[in-house]
Design an enzyme around this catalytic site. Sequence first.
Site, PDB file in Angstrom:
ATOM      1  N   ARG A  15      43.388  51.537  40.741  1.00 44.73           N
ATOM      2  CA  ARG A  15      42.910  51.100  42.048  1.00 44.73           C
ATOM      3  C   ARG A  15      43.998  50.355  42.817  1.00 44.73           C
ATOM      4  O   ARG A  15      44.299  50.663  43.966  1.00 44.73           O
ATOM      5  CB  ARG A  15      41.664  50.216  41.867  1.00 44.73           C
ATOM      6  N   HIS A 217      43.235  36.738  37.904  1.00 46.77           N
ATOM      7  CA  HIS A 217      43.844  37.948  38.469  1.00 46.77           C
ATOM      8  C   HIS A 217      45.226  37.524  38.961  1.00 46.77           C
ATOM      9  O   HIS A 217      45.371  36.946  40.035  1.00 46.77           O
ATOM     10  CB  HIS A 217      42.970  38.469  39.618  1.00 46.77           C
ATOM     11  N   HIS A 219      49.386  38.044  39.714  1.00 50.45           N
ATOM     12  CA  HIS A 219      50.477  38.959  40.076  1.00 50.45           C
ATOM     13  C   HIS A 219      51.799  38.356  39.587  1.00 50.45           C
ATOM     14  O   HIS A 219      51.897  37.167  39.340  1.00 50.45           O
ATOM     15  CB  HIS A 219      50.507  39.178  41.590  1.00 50.45           C
ATOM     16  N   CYS A 250      50.655  43.344  46.655  1.00 46.76           N
ATOM     17  CA  CYS A 250      49.688  42.898  47.657  1.00 46.76           C
ATOM     18  C   CYS A 250      50.043  43.516  49.000  1.00 46.76           C
ATOM     19  O   CYS A 250      51.103  43.245  49.548  1.00 46.76           O
ATOM     20  CB  CYS A 250      49.702  41.377  47.761  1.00 46.76           C
ATOM     21  N   ASN A 261      50.489  43.407  39.955  1.00 49.13           N
ATOM     22  CA  ASN A 261      49.766  42.688  38.898  1.00 49.13           C
ATOM     23  C   ASN A 261      50.651  42.513  37.668  1.00 49.13           C
ATOM     24  O   ASN A 261      51.558  43.303  37.429  1.00 49.13           O
ATOM     25  CB  ASN A 261      48.568  43.526  38.424  1.00 49.13           C
TER      26      ASN A 261
END
Lengths: 319, 319
Positions: A15, A217, A219, A250, A261
């Site tokens: 995704r 989450h 990065h 992002c 990520n």
Amino acid sequence: MDLPSRIVITEEGPREGFQIEPGPITTADKIALIDALSVTGLSQIQVASFVNPKHVPGWADAELVVAGFAPRVGVSYTALWFNDSGLQRALAFRGKLTLAGFISLSASEPFALRNLNRDRAGQIEAMQNYARLHWQAGVPIAKIIVMAAFGCNFGGDVPAAKVVETVSDGLSIAREAGIEVREVSLADSMGWATPRRVAAAVGAVRDRWEDLRIALHLHDTRGQGIACAYEGLRLGVTAFDAAVAGLGGCPFAGQPGAPGNIATEELALLCEEMGIATGLDIEALIEAGRLAERIVGRRLPSAALRSGTLASLRRKVGP
Amino acid sequence: MDLPSRIVITEEGPREGFQIEPGPITTADKIALIDALSVTGLSQIQVASFVNPKHVPGWADAELVVAGFAPRVGVSYTALWFNDSGLQRALAFRGKLTLAGFISLSASEPFALRNLNRDRAGQIEAMQNYARLHWQAGVPIAKIIVMAAFGCNFGGDVPAAKVVETVSDGLSIAREAGIEVREVSLADSMGWATPRRVAAAVGAVRDRWEDLRIALHLHDTRGQGIACAYEGLRLGVTAFDAAVAGLGGCPFAGQPGAPGNIATEELALLCEEMGIATGLDIEALIEAGRLAERIVGRRLPSAALRSGTLASLRRKVGP
């Protein structure tokens, strides 16, 4: 050290990655990566984004991708959407997808204003509508996502108190819609987290809501991702998002070429080498990561793709 | 958290990087990088390796590089050598270079056998000779370097007890040569360290030698470097090696393309964002890292080169 005995990693590579890659990436390639990820031991894979193809052309084929992959028993396949139209598209795959929404709120108002054209009140109103839609459709809300939980390229530092306020907003939205939410995800898509900020934010949320499960989450925008994940592990966090090979980035950060990520296989390696179970076959993940590299046609950030696992070296060394 | 208030980072990018890059890299480019690093606030830069050009052709121009860079007051410029011939070459630059030797011992015997053709006794004998040479030349030994302190591609896991044994060997060698050594560097050139292994090795060395300063030489081979550095900071370690842009790699590891040392600017970022002083101008380091990329002609691993500092974003955001 008080490390957890087991964590769950949600794979977001398909995704996250396919929304940002210039591509075009074929539907068959997307399906091939999902199928490769399905045999790595992952229990959660986010496979698609039902977003407006005008805004995210990389996901114009969301239906074809979801229709095309071969689901594996024991794996939850999830997707992302932001409005009724997205929800309706996802509902067509009830059964194959584990349907759940996410109440997303930015802890940084400048981020929300710039990227969603919404102030705090506007964000809350949009998410109230979103929650209502889900209640009507009988679709649960899996978690509250706090965007820009550690800092923001457009608003600067985000104090932990702002994270608490944002979680509180999210919980109110869910409660008013009659929906129970048990998890909050602290998201750092712009790469502002440090271990100290992770400790502050996780601590502040825990102090206020003892029973809320916290997910991270993270990065790797500035190379700090795995140190932040390690701090999360030290604090007993057991839910992490990651992306195979470090896919993603992002779209709003304005930093082309920065890593996305944290890489699933690197987080898994950190865990397994410290005795924390992930259920993952790291070598299969690395193979999937190499497939992702071939698909996007560029070198992805994960170092583990280059160096492989320690387990494989131990096998060569012998007993 | 019990973090130190200040650390010292030794820059090893020029020495580590130019020994492994396929190149050829011009002498002028090497000098340009050293000069760029000199204005970043670094207090220690390892600028060259006086090794046999037949074995390390990338350092055939060590003399020209050392003669050519513009030394800056307050910066110690160091070099590396392994034998009398190297020491003699370095002695020609007494004054410009801060001359000090390193007693290097591998905690993994298979590594030493494979790469140096020496077993433990052979390593000790070679280092006894090395220490004697330094005593005769009046050149101090700065530290004991424990190679493969966390694990080895050819020997597998290295327990902390083996690290202690290796440090003990090194201290005996120094003592017998009448040389005092106050620092030990735990080196992970093959990328086996995890935070847990760092804690075990640092703890074991400290338990045995309370007054020995411990330094960490970490590589990011499997993406774990910054998490290991963070664990070092948590344990109060105040000396780290790093390489601008993540230059370097282990010539013996047999993993081409794997990242080298942890990136100086990423370690500095971690520290500065957690209130640990480094004395470094991170933006100047990033500029030097971009120069290093232009020189080697390939994308180097550092994510910070892509994304820049948080301080620069804060300036844009304004008060």
